[in-house]
Scaffold this motif. Structure first.
Motif, PDB file in Angstrom:
ATOM      1  N   SER A 314      -4.873  27.485  71.010  1.00  0.00           N
ATOM      2  CA  SER A 314      -4.255  26.893  72.042  1.00  0.00           C
ATOM      3  C   SER A 314      -3.341  27.521  72.641  1.00  0.00           C
ATOM      4  N   GLY A 315      -3.137  28.986  72.910  1.00  0.00           N
ATOM      5  CA  GLY A 315      -3.166  29.379  74.258  1.00  0.00           C
ATOM      6  C   GLY A 315      -2.698  31.121  73.797  1.00  0.00           C
ATOM      7  N   ALA A 316      -2.352  30.629  72.503  1.00  0.00           N
ATOM      8  CA  ALA A 316      -1.397  32.168  71.943  1.00  0.00           C
ATOM      9  C   ALA A 316      -2.655  32.548  70.692  1.00  0.00           C
ATOM     10  N   PRO A 317      -3.924  33.912  71.229  1.00  0.00           N
ATOM     11  CA  PRO A 317      -4.288  33.944  69.808  1.00  0.00           C
ATOM     12  C   PRO A 317      -4.067  35.031  69.487  1.00  0.00           C
ATOM     13  N   THR A 318      -3.050  35.169  69.399  1.00  0.00           N
ATOM     14  CA  THR A 318      -2.633  36.628  68.597  1.00  0.00           C
ATOM     15  C   THR A 318      -1.329  35.980  67.983  1.00  0.00           C
ATOM     16  N   ALA A 319      -0.653  36.582  66.742  1.00  0.00           N
ATOM     17  CA  ALA A 319       0.566  36.188  66.290  1.00  0.00           C
ATOM     18  C   ALA A 319       1.381  37.409  67.363  1.00  0.00           C
ATOM     19  N   SER A 320       0.897  39.164  67.739  1.00  0.00           N
ATOM     20  CA  SER A 320       1.525  39.486  67.333  1.00  0.00           C
ATOM     21  C   SER A 320       2.557  40.230  66.246  1.00  0.00           C
ATOM     22  N   MET A 321       1.813  39.721  65.431  1.00  0.00           N
ATOM     23  CA  MET A 321       2.612  40.510  64.856  1.00  0.00           C
ATOM     24  C   MET A 321       1.783  42.332  64.119  1.00  0.00           C
ATOM     25  N   VAL A 322       3.300  42.957  63.988  1.00  0.00           N
ATOM     26  CA  VAL A 322       2.871  44.697  63.943  1.00  0.00           C
ATOM     27  C   VAL A 322       3.464  45.056  61.840  1.00  0.00           C
ATOM     28  N   TYR A 323       2.681  45.600  61.715  1.00  0.00           N
ATOM     29  CA  TYR A 323       2.649  46.739  60.582  1.00  0.00           C
ATOM     30  C   TYR A 323       3.417  48.194  60.649  1.00  0.00           C
ATOM     31  N   LYS A 324       4.849  48.283  60.335  1.00  0.00           N
ATOM     32  CA  LYS A 324       5.121  48.997  60.503  1.00  0.00           C
ATOM     33  C   LYS A 324       6.117  49.966  59.186  1.00  0.00           C
ATOM     34  N   LEU A 325       6.290  51.327  59.133  1.00  0.00           N
ATOM     35  CA  LEU A 325       6.435  51.956  57.976  1.00  0.00           C
ATOM     36  C   LEU A 325       8.033  51.877  57.809  1.00  0.00           C
ATOM     37  N   VAL A 326       9.411  50.647  57.340  1.00  0.00           N
ATOM     38  CA  VAL A 326      10.590  50.873  57.417  1.00  0.00           C
ATOM     39  C   VAL A 326      11.216  51.754  55.882  1.00  0.00           C
ATOM     40  N   ALA A 327      10.455  52.398  54.588  1.00  0.00           N
ATOM     41  CA  ALA A 327      11.199  53.239  54.348  1.00  0.00           C
ATOM     42  C   ALA A 327      10.196  54.040  53.628  1.00  0.00           C
ATOM     43  N   ARG A 328      10.910  55.318  53.396  1.00  0.00           N
ATOM     44  CA  ARG A 328       9.996  56.877  52.550  1.00  0.00           C
ATOM     45  C   ARG A 328      10.397  57.258  51.876  1.00  0.00           C
ATOM     46  N   GLU A 329       9.838  57.642  50.560  1.00  0.00           N
ATOM     47  CA  GLU A 329      10.218  58.940  50.338  1.00  0.00           C
ATOM     48  C   GLU A 329      11.054  60.145  50.225  1.00  0.00           C
ATOM     49  N   ASP A 330      12.492  60.148  49.945  1.00  0.00           N
ATOM     50  CA  ASP A 330      12.970  61.695  50.274  1.00  0.00           C
ATOM     51  C   ASP A 330      12.372  62.926  49.700  1.00  0.00           C
ATOM     52  N   ALA A 331      13.174  64.081  49.668  1.00  0.00           N
ATOM     53  CA  ALA A 331      12.761  64.951  48.515  1.00  0.00           C
ATOM     54  C   ALA A 331      13.188  64.769  46.566  1.00  0.00           C
ATOM     55  N   SER A 332      14.136  63.663  47.010  1.00  0.00           N
ATOM     56  CA  SER A 332      14.899  63.513  45.991  1.00  0.00           C
ATOM     57  C   SER A 332      13.999  62.230  44.851  1.00  0.00           C
ATOM     58  N   GLY A 333      13.376  61.997  46.188  1.00  0.00           N
ATOM     59  CA  GLY A 333      12.221  60.513  45.376  1.00  0.00           C
ATOM     60  C   GLY A 333      13.260  58.937  45.472  1.00  0.00           C
ATOM     61  N   THR A 334      14.022  59.015  46.750  1.00  0.00           N
ATOM     62  CA  THR A 334      15.409  58.044  46.763  1.00  0.00           C
ATOM     63  C   THR A 334      14.477  57.489  48.276  1.00  0.00           C
TER      64      THR A 334
END
Length: 431
Positions: A314-334
């Motif tokens: 009904s005029g909005a054929p996409t929900a404009s969702m995105v898929y983003k990396l928000v966290a990742r492991e560092d060298a210490s495993g955190t």
């Protein structure tokens, strides 16, 4: 192209995901534990809530996300990946965890409706799969929800298969049923998802016969007096008179597909009553959307068939969702929060939790936090486990999600259900 249940989904993805994977395998970052989230920065203009849809389809697609000999031959022969990456893909099965909003619930700007956790390599390749399903199904579901609200107790028939891609038609029928539509014309949606199907005849059936009498008589003989006769091929009053003459007052319904639907429906209702067919229903179709349905609320209409507007959101054929990396492991495993700072497209780092604050039975806010600290008993958790250690754990009947959507709407403040344009019904609060 067949993309239905049972068909592999690994190539329903973008080239650059495998390019990133190949580079990450070579430099060692593919093994880093990572967290991706799916969210929409904003709702379609003027919409007050979004609807989570496509969860079940996504889980089915993840389960079938595997690279067989044919897929690997294509990828290597076309130079997309080298032999080392192909060997990694040959053994690929997602082994991480997925959390998400339950299907049928509502969402608002920045709601983390899906969270994918695993190694960078196995999580990054799911981006396009997740977004293509969620963006389509959430868009259709939001439109369907608005239409169902406008229709009230009158049933809605989804009939948009001829107005969209053949695979999208099946997904759209599923999303429409999730949000309150009664039936669909799409038989594959009936077979695959158990959506009730319905259908009678098009104008072509009338036109192939020598006259309208022969067409109506044929349909009644085949389908019985409870069928729905299409009465606007030639002259509506004449067709209504003929329909009642042939079927009697037991005629199930008539369908009107053109003209000023309110005016034609009022005249048809008066004529049906005069002819004694007081129980014969009137179904209207023809480029309906939520606004046209609302405008017919006072008309003597018993049901609606919706096609084009439904399958195009009904005029909005996409929900404009995105898929983003928000966290990742560092060298210490955190796990460390990460976020992009692009102008106009920022993201918020950190593995998030989502709750809905409900006070006195009415939702008042969407809470997006990095921990449960400060949350109270009125704050309902929104994310549920969908995949645990690579095993699907979040499957549920579509009817369960359908009921959840009813409950989610009942929880929203009254102004959330207005069709007029407005801001999101709930503020998103970060903590």
């Amino acid at each position: 192209m067949n993309v239905g249940p049972g068909v592999g989904t690994a190539l329903l993805t973008d080239h650059y995901e495998l390019t990133m994977l190949q580079a990450a395998l070579r430099d060692g970052t593919a093994a880093r534990r990572s967290v991706f989230e799916v969210f929409a920065r904003r709702l379609p203009r003027g919409r007050r809530y979004g609807v989570v849809a496509g969860v079940g389809r996504f889980l089915d697609a993840v389960e079938r996300f595997a690279f067989g000999p044919a897929e690997l031959e294509f990828l290597t022969s076309s130079g997309v990946v080298g032999e080392d990456t192909a060997a990694w893909l040959a053994d690929f099965r997602f082994s991480g965890d997925v959390w998400g909003y339950a299907e049928g619930d509502c969402y608002f700007p920045d709601s983390p409706i899906l969270r994918v956790e695993g190694s960078f390599g196995e999580a990054v390749v799911l981006e396009t799969l997740a977004l293509s399903i969620y963006n389509h199904d959430c868009a259709i579901a939001a439109a369907a929800s608005r239409m169902a609200r406008a229709a009230g107790d009158r049933p809605l028939i989804e009939m948009g298969s001829r107005r969209t891609h053949e695979a999208a038609a099946v997904a759209a029928a599923r999303a429409a049923y999730l949000c309150g539509f009664a039936t669909t014309s799409n038989l594959e949606a009936g077979r695959t998802y158990g959506v009730p199907t319905a259908g009678t005849a098009a104008h072509a059936f009338t036109l192939v016969h020598d006259d309208e009498r022969a067409a109506f008589a044929s349909q009644l003989a085949a389908a019985g007096k409870g069928t729905t006769l299409l009465v606007d091929t030639y002259d509506v009053p004449g067709a209504v008179r003929l329909a009642v003459e042939l079927a009697g007052p037991e005629l199930g319904a008539i369908r009107i597909d053109s003209g000023d639907l309110r005016v034609v429906a009022e005249a048809a209702r008066a004529q049906l009553d005069e002819l004694g067919a007081t129980g014969t229903r009137i179904v209207v179709t023809g480029d309906l959307d939520e606004y046209a349905i609302a405008a017919l609320a006072a008309a003597p209409v018993d049901g609606y068939g919706v096609g084009t507007s439904l399958v195009t959101g009904s005029g909005a054929p996409t929900a404009s969702m995105v898929y983003k990396l928000v966290a990742r492991e560092d060298a210490s495993g955190t796990l460390q929060p990460v976020a992009k700072a692009s102008p106009g497209k920022p993201s918020r780092g950190g593995r998030k939790q989502a709750h809905r604050r409900v006070e006195g039975g009415v939702a008042t806010a969407e809470l997006v936090t990095l921990s449960a600290e400060g949350l109270g008993p009125a704050d309902r958790p929104l994310q549920v486990p969908l995949v645990r250690g690579g095993e699907i754990v979040g499957r549920e009947p579509l009817t369960t999600a359908r009921e959840r959507h009813r409950e989610a709407l009942a929880e929203l403040p009254p102004h959330a259900l207005h069709l007029s344009k407005g801001d999101p019904a709930l503020p998103t609060l970060f903590g």
